[in-house]
Design a protein around this motif. Structure first.
Motif, PDB file in Angstrom:
ATOM      1  N   ILE A 105      -5.849   2.756  -1.090  1.00  0.00           N
ATOM      2  CA  ILE A 105      -6.080   1.935  -0.083  1.00  0.00           C
ATOM      3  C   ILE A 105      -4.978   1.404   0.667  1.00  0.00           C
ATOM      4  N   LEU A 106      -3.834   1.334   0.123  1.00  0.00           N
ATOM      5  CA  LEU A 106      -2.670   0.800   0.548  1.00  0.00           C
ATOM      6  C   LEU A 106      -2.361   0.840   2.063  1.00  0.00           C
ATOM      7  N   PRO A 107      -2.436   2.209   2.418  1.00  0.00           N
ATOM      8  CA  PRO A 107      -1.833   2.499   3.709  1.00  0.00           C
ATOM      9  C   PRO A 107      -3.039   2.066   4.707  1.00  0.00           C
ATOM     10  N   LEU A 108      -4.294   1.838   4.160  1.00  0.00           N
ATOM     11  CA  LEU A 108      -5.518   1.778   4.905  1.00  0.00           C
ATOM     12  C   LEU A 108      -5.822   0.003   5.327  1.00  0.00           C
ATOM     13  N   LEU A 109      -5.029  -0.745   4.640  1.00  0.00           N
ATOM     14  CA  LEU A 109      -5.022  -2.221   4.729  1.00  0.00           C
ATOM     15  C   LEU A 109      -4.505  -2.698   6.079  1.00  0.00           C
ATOM     16  N   PRO A 110      -5.009  -3.799   6.684  1.00  0.00           N
ATOM     17  CA  PRO A 110      -4.476  -4.311   7.934  1.00  0.00           C
ATOM     18  C   PRO A 110      -3.109  -4.841   7.752  1.00  0.00           C
ATOM     19  N   ALA A 111      -2.399  -4.823   8.770  1.00  0.00           N
ATOM     20  CA  ALA A 111      -1.103  -5.444   8.892  1.00  0.00           C
ATOM     21  C   ALA A 111      -0.961  -6.939   8.776  1.00  0.00           C
ATOM     22  N   GLY A 112       0.204  -7.444   8.260  1.00  0.00           N
ATOM     23  CA  GLY A 112       0.141  -9.015   8.251  1.00  0.00           C
ATOM     24  C   GLY A 112      -0.050  -9.411   6.803  1.00  0.00           C
ATOM     25  N   LEU A 113      -0.130  -8.199   5.886  1.00  0.00           N
ATOM     26  CA  LEU A 113      -0.565  -8.905   4.458  1.00  0.00           C
ATOM     27  C   LEU A 113       0.640  -8.701   3.597  1.00  0.00           C
ATOM     28  N   GLN A 114       0.869  -9.805   2.773  1.00  0.00           N
ATOM     29  CA  GLN A 114       1.995  -9.701   1.479  1.00  0.00           C
ATOM     30  C   GLN A 114       1.014  -9.082   0.264  1.00  0.00           C
ATOM     31  N   ILE A 115       1.217  -7.786  -0.125  1.00  0.00           N
ATOM     32  CA  ILE A 115       0.496  -7.209  -0.969  1.00  0.00           C
ATOM     33  C   ILE A 115       1.113  -7.025  -2.259  1.00  0.00           C
ATOM     34  N   ILE A 116       0.349  -7.806  -3.304  1.00  0.00           N
ATOM     35  CA  ILE A 116       1.187  -8.077  -4.528  1.00  0.00           C
ATOM     36  C   ILE A 116       0.090  -7.289  -5.605  1.00  0.00           C
ATOM     37  N   ARG A 117       0.741  -6.576  -6.305  1.00  0.00           N
ATOM     38  CA  ARG A 117       0.155  -5.767  -7.453  1.00  0.00           C
ATOM     39  C   ARG A 117       0.906  -5.986  -8.629  1.00  0.00           C
ATOM     40  N   TYR A 118       0.258  -5.797  -9.885  1.00  0.00           N
ATOM     41  CA  TYR A 118       1.055  -6.030 -10.968  1.00  0.00           C
ATOM     42  C   TYR A 118       0.196  -5.236 -12.331  1.00  0.00           C
ATOM     43  N   ASP A 119       1.123  -4.780 -13.150  1.00  0.00           N
ATOM     44  CA  ASP A 119       0.447  -4.218 -14.553  1.00  0.00           C
ATOM     45  C   ASP A 119       0.181  -5.531 -15.464  1.00  0.00           C
ATOM     46  N   LYS A 120      -1.090  -5.512 -16.000  1.00  0.00           N
ATOM     47  CA  LYS A 120      -1.172  -6.446 -16.805  1.00  0.00           C
ATOM     48  C   LYS A 120      -0.729  -6.176 -18.006  1.00  0.00           C
ATOM     49  N   ARG A 121      -0.482  -7.132 -19.112  1.00  0.00           N
ATOM     50  CA  ARG A 121       0.062  -6.861 -20.289  1.00  0.00           C
ATOM     51  C   ARG A 121      -0.335  -5.588 -21.012  1.00  0.00           C
ATOM     52  N   GLY A 122       0.553  -5.034 -21.636  1.00  0.00           N
ATOM     53  CA  GLY A 122       0.124  -3.674 -22.395  1.00  0.00           C
ATOM     54  C   GLY A 122      -0.161  -2.709 -21.595  1.00  0.00           C
ATOM     55  N   HIS A 123      -0.157  -2.679 -20.480  1.00  0.00           N
ATOM     56  CA  HIS A 123      -0.374  -1.544 -19.189  1.00  0.00           C
ATOM     57  C   HIS A 123       0.929  -1.232 -18.539  1.00  0.00           C
ATOM     58  N   GLY A 124       0.815   0.077 -18.030  1.00  0.00           N
ATOM     59  CA  GLY A 124       1.894   0.419 -17.112  1.00  0.00           C
ATOM     60  C   GLY A 124       3.252   0.307 -17.566  1.00  0.00           C
ATOM     61  N   LEU A 125       4.018  -0.218 -16.842  1.00  0.00           N
ATOM     62  CA  LEU A 125       5.306  -0.681 -17.112  1.00  0.00           C
ATOM     63  C   LEU A 125       5.606  -1.934 -17.628  1.00  0.00           C
ATOM     64  N   SER A 126       4.293  -2.841 -17.851  1.00  0.00           N
ATOM     65  CA  SER A 126       4.700  -4.175 -18.321  1.00  0.00           C
ATOM     66  C   SER A 126       5.012  -4.097 -19.837  1.00  0.00           C
TER      67      SER A 126
END
Length: 262
Positions: free
Chosen positions: A40-61
């Motif tokens: 969905i990231l390319p589909l979101l409107p311009a002008g947003l500061q988009i913050i994502r994160y991996d919660k503890r124990g997931h991904g690269l956290s």
């Protein structure tokens, strides 16, 4: 990609879009990492500061030993937003991410101005169901529950596409302790009372074919918050942002426009 050292945990996060834009924070489901939101990231409107994160124990956290509490997961989100000096964000949480969203909104009204609770609930399943899942994983690994989880997560149509294998692989490759830790956090959570006290713009999203958090369960939670709205996505499962990214992004945009966030 960046790492925020928050003391007892190090969270992998990423900021896309306009660094000076209105903040929107995304928290993903159990068994996925921040790539859940890639469609969905390319589909979101311009002008947003988009913050994502991996919660503890997931991904690269980092991966503290299990079990985790929901309070710890909420505190991680709180500390990350403090670290980034984020106020008045729209917090989008899917499944366990939606539980984190509810807890954070109760705790830090300065950080969260609106909620999107996607495929989630104030309470998900029962402690006995979660214990059975934890026991199965302890005995045979995440692989033991992977096929049944895919059936709950996705429609039959999507499961017949090659893309389903990507999400199955993502799930089984999550750190074992991290997955089990978050299972424990969900098991111990009942947010019916605190969520019923929330008074902020809230959008609920459910998938008609969601086997993990069925539409009625999502709607029950959304109805706890006065003035909230509810969207049912037809022919979508537990991860509608994956199965129907265009419609999901449209629903998000409509909400952001209505509340004056963009």
């Amino acid at each position: 990609m960046k790492i925020a050292d928050l003391g007892d945990v190090k969270l992998h996060y990423r900021i896309d879009g306009d660094p000076d834009g209105a903040p929107i924070v995304f928290a993903n489901s159990l068994g996925t990492d921040m790539r859940l939101w890639d469609p969905i990231l390319p589909l979101l409107p311009a002008g947003l500061q988009i913050i994502r994160y991996d919660k503890r124990g997931h991904g690269l956290s980092s991966q503290p030993p299990a079990p985790y509490s929901m309070g710890a997961l909420v505190r991680d989100a709180e500390n990350l937003l403090d670290h980034l000096q984020v106020k008045d964000c729209v917090f989008v949480g899917l499944s366990i991410g939606g539980m984190i969203a509810q807890g954070l909104a109760v705790k830090r009204m300065d950080q969260v101005r609106a909620l999107v609770l996607s495929n989630t609930a104030a309470k998900i399943a029962t402690p006995s169901i979660w214990q059975d899942r934890i026991d199965a994983i302890r005995a045979s690994g995440i692989e033991a529950i992977a096929d049944a989880t895919m059936e709950r997560w996705f429609t039959k149509t999507f499961r017949e596409t090659p893309a389903m294998e990507l999400w199955r692989n993502m799930m089984v490759r999550q750190p074992l302790e991290g997955y089990l830790g978050c299972c424990s956090a969900i098991s111990g959570t009942d947010f019916y009372t605190p969520t019923s006290g929330l008074r902020l713009p809230t959008l609920g999203i459910a998938g008609s074919d969601d086997g993990s958090t069925p539409p009625d369960l999502v709607r029950e939670t959304i109805n706890l918050i006065p003035g909230s709205r509810f969207e049912l996505m037809r022919k979508a499962g537990h991860l509608p942002c994956v199965e129907q990214p265009v419609r999901y992004a449209e629903i998000l945009k409509e909400f952001l426009v209505d509340i004056g966030h963009i």
